[in-house]
Design an enzyme around this catalytic site. Sequence first.
Site, PDB file in Angstrom:
ATOM      1  N   VAL A  16       0.831  -1.067  -0.198  1.00 20.49           N
ATOM      2  CA  VAL A  16       0.039   0.028   0.055  1.00 20.49           C
ATOM      3  C   VAL A  16       0.835   1.072  -0.077  1.00 20.49           C
ATOM      4  O   VAL A  16       0.451   2.205  -0.734  1.00 20.49           O
ATOM      5  CB  VAL A  16      -0.894   0.034   1.006  1.00 20.49           C
ATOM      6  CG1 VAL A  16      -1.661   1.395   1.194  1.00 20.49           C
ATOM      7  CG2 VAL A  16      -2.210  -1.072   1.012  1.00 20.49           C
ATOM      8  N   ARG A  41      14.978  -2.812   8.527  1.00 20.63           N
ATOM      9  CA  ARG A  41      15.194  -3.459   7.316  1.00 20.63           C
ATOM     10  C   ARG A  41      15.042  -3.093   5.951  1.00 20.63           C
ATOM     11  O   ARG A  41      15.572  -3.580   4.802  1.00 20.63           O
ATOM     12  CB  ARG A  41      14.482  -5.105   7.428  1.00 20.63           C
ATOM     13  CG  ARG A  41      12.900  -4.687   7.167  1.00 20.63           C
ATOM     14  CD  ARG A  41      12.179  -6.049   6.943  1.00 20.63           C
ATOM     15  NE  ARG A  41      10.834  -5.955   6.852  1.00 20.63           N
ATOM     16  CZ  ARG A  41       9.856  -5.750   7.905  1.00 20.63           C
ATOM     17  NH1 ARG A  41      10.194  -5.832   9.115  1.00 20.63           N
ATOM     18  NH2 ARG A  41       8.696  -5.707   7.542  1.00 20.63           N
ATOM     19  N   ARG A 101     -10.049   4.114  13.541  1.00 25.23           N
ATOM     20  CA  ARG A 101     -11.324   4.186  12.880  1.00 25.23           C
ATOM     21  C   ARG A 101     -12.314   4.173  13.536  1.00 25.23           C
ATOM     22  O   ARG A 101     -13.315   4.851  13.297  1.00 25.23           O
ATOM     23  CB  ARG A 101     -11.279   2.804  12.056  1.00 25.23           C
ATOM     24  CG  ARG A 101     -10.457   2.772  10.782  1.00 25.23           C
ATOM     25  CD  ARG A 101     -10.683   1.616  10.118  1.00 25.23           C
ATOM     26  NE  ARG A 101      -9.424   1.283   8.849  1.00 25.23           N
ATOM     27  CZ  ARG A 101      -9.302   0.108   8.627  1.00 25.23           C
ATOM     28  NH1 ARG A 101      -9.794  -1.024   8.999  1.00 25.23           N
ATOM     29  NH2 ARG A 101      -8.448   0.020   7.570  1.00 25.23           N
ATOM     30  N   CYS A 132     -10.691  -1.706   3.588  1.00 30.13           N
ATOM     31  CA  CYS A 132     -10.875  -1.471   2.151  1.00 30.13           C
ATOM     32  C   CYS A 132     -12.251  -2.109   1.448  1.00 30.13           C
ATOM     33  O   CYS A 132     -12.866  -1.598   0.723  1.00 30.13           O
ATOM     34  CB  CYS A 132      -9.967  -2.433   1.502  1.00 30.13           C
ATOM     35  SG  CYS A 132      -9.732  -4.106   2.345  1.00 30.13           S
ATOM     36  N   SER A 162      -4.151  -9.959  -1.739  1.00 26.33           N
ATOM     37  CA  SER A 162      -3.429  -8.751  -1.497  1.00 26.33           C
ATOM     38  C   SER A 162      -4.103  -8.029  -0.380  1.00 26.33           C
ATOM     39  O   SER A 162      -3.329  -7.188   0.282  1.00 26.33           O
ATOM     40  CB  SER A 162      -3.314  -7.846  -2.848  1.00 26.33           C
ATOM     41  OG  SER A 162      -4.672  -7.540  -3.197  1.00 26.33           O
ATOM     42  N   GLY A 163      -5.159  -8.251   0.068  1.00 24.66           N
ATOM     43  CA  GLY A 163      -5.647  -7.737   1.474  1.00 24.66           C
ATOM     44  C   GLY A 163      -4.770  -8.135   2.384  1.00 24.66           C
ATOM     45  O   GLY A 163      -4.918  -7.330   3.582  1.00 24.66           O
ATOM     46  N   LYS A 216     -15.796  -4.890  11.221  1.00 21.69           N
ATOM     47  CA  LYS A 216     -15.171  -3.651  10.839  1.00 21.69           C
ATOM     48  C   LYS A 216     -16.323  -2.986   9.862  1.00 21.69           C
ATOM     49  O   LYS A 216     -16.560  -1.934   9.743  1.00 21.69           O
ATOM     50  CB  LYS A 216     -14.079  -3.783  10.230  1.00 21.69           C
ATOM     51  CG  LYS A 216     -12.973  -4.110  11.055  1.00 21.69           C
ATOM     52  CD  LYS A 216     -11.699  -4.429  10.010  1.00 21.69           C
ATOM     53  CE  LYS A 216     -10.418  -4.752  11.067  1.00 21.69           C
ATOM     54  NZ  LYS A 216      -9.415  -5.087  10.074  1.00 21.69           N
ATOM     55  N   ARG A 238     -12.128 -14.958   1.969  1.00 27.04           N
ATOM     56  CA  ARG A 238     -10.918 -14.868   1.224  1.00 27.04           C
ATOM     57  C   ARG A 238     -10.965 -15.848  -0.103  1.00 27.04           C
ATOM     58  O   ARG A 238     -11.456 -16.904   0.269  1.00 27.04           O
ATOM     59  CB  ARG A 238      -9.774 -15.257   2.009  1.00 27.04           C
ATOM     60  CG  ARG A 238      -8.340 -15.049   1.306  1.00 27.04           C
ATOM     61  CD  ARG A 238      -8.117 -13.412   1.499  1.00 27.04           C
ATOM     62  NE  ARG A 238      -7.806 -12.935   2.657  1.00 27.04           N
ATOM     63  CZ  ARG A 238      -7.769 -11.626   2.875  1.00 27.04           C
ATOM     64  NH1 ARG A 238      -8.081 -10.895   1.995  1.00 27.04           N
ATOM     65  NH2 ARG A 238      -7.577 -11.143   4.139  1.00 27.04           N
ATOM     66  N   HIS A 245     -11.387  -6.564  -4.591  1.00 21.81           N
ATOM     67  CA  HIS A 245     -12.296  -7.038  -3.696  1.00 21.81           C
ATOM     68  C   HIS A 245     -13.524  -7.052  -4.406  1.00 21.81           C
ATOM     69  O   HIS A 245     -14.034  -6.164  -5.066  1.00 21.81           O
ATOM     70  CB  HIS A 245     -12.428  -6.693  -2.341  1.00 21.81           C
ATOM     71  CG  HIS A 245     -11.209  -6.535  -1.480  1.00 21.81           C
ATOM     72  ND1 HIS A 245     -10.217  -7.662  -1.459  1.00 21.81           N
ATOM     73  CD2 HIS A 245     -11.127  -6.154  -0.296  1.00 21.81           C
ATOM     74  CE1 HIS A 245      -9.507  -7.659  -0.635  1.00 21.81           C
ATOM     75  NE2 HIS A 245     -10.034  -6.632   0.321  1.00 21.81           N
TER      76      HIS A 245
END
Length: 339
Positions: A16, A41, A101, A132, A162-163, A216, A238, A245
């Site tokens: 992201v 890192r 949030r 998302c 990718s979430g 959420k 998933r 999505h």
Amino acid sequence: MARQFKVAVCGATGAVGNQMIQCLAERDFPISELRLLASERSAGKKLSFQGQEVPVQVLDENSFDGIEVALFSAGAGVSKQFAPVAAAAGAVVVDNSSAWRMDPEVPLVVPEVNPQDIAGHTTKGIIANPNCSTIQMVVALKPIHDAATIERVVVSTYQAVSGTGQKGINELKRQLEALHQGRPAEPELYVHPIAMNLFPHIDVFQDNGYTKEEMKMVLETQKIMGDDSIRVSATCVRVPVVYSHSEAVNLTTAKKLTADQVRELLAQAPGVKVVDDPAGNQYPTPLMAAGADETLVGRIREDISQERGIEMWVVADNIRKGAATNAVQIAEVLTAQYL
């Protein structure tokens, strides 16, 4: 000359964070200085921005000196620790994690839905970017709610790997390669194999039987829409898709709307693209949405099981509109109207 801003991206080397940098460039955000921050890192890395190589700095207590806008995408733990540090240094934080949030003193914003809430950033110096899957849904809900008052939402999501970040993408690719070579798809990140599979388990299960991801969607939708009376029930799944999505959304409205009326409302709505021609096999797909900033809506039809019901299919790129683009859009409104 328009005012320019000193901007930091925290978590710059993540999926992201990388997309945030790309969106800032694509949308020509007015930047005088870009500071890229990440963990130790990533020290020494350089990332490209508008044709220049920008070094990645190690995030610490002094990272935000002089910064005016800080985009965070480094996880809730980092946000809880460093968002107040950035705000104390004078930056306004746009945070992509779940950390802030539901804080009543922190606005939770989707610019197409509730841009006016950005004004509340002055309390803590933090604006939260929603989940998302919530973002794309409320973009599609807003014009319908304004026209007919949504009473209830039942949503089933089909969420890309990718979430879970780059680790999710890597897990899917590794398992697909294993299956192709005749080996079992051993899970490491997820509790079940994701290649050639799906499972209704995103985040941890709560005492009420819903997962944290599902809750959420319930709580964030009510906060963003500014209406606690909207009843929401979600099942989050998933699926073995890399980007975007998808959501099957069933609405009950106080006022009866036809499918054509819903199409017309959505066709005029900001951030929405209607893709709805079943006869021509045209409807939103994850591949169609990948790389786009619009929320795609199709399969719009009246629910044959109830009088005031609407069914629709909602798809968006979870890394762009579901995260990075929404954060940059918030920053655009913030800098244009409030800084």
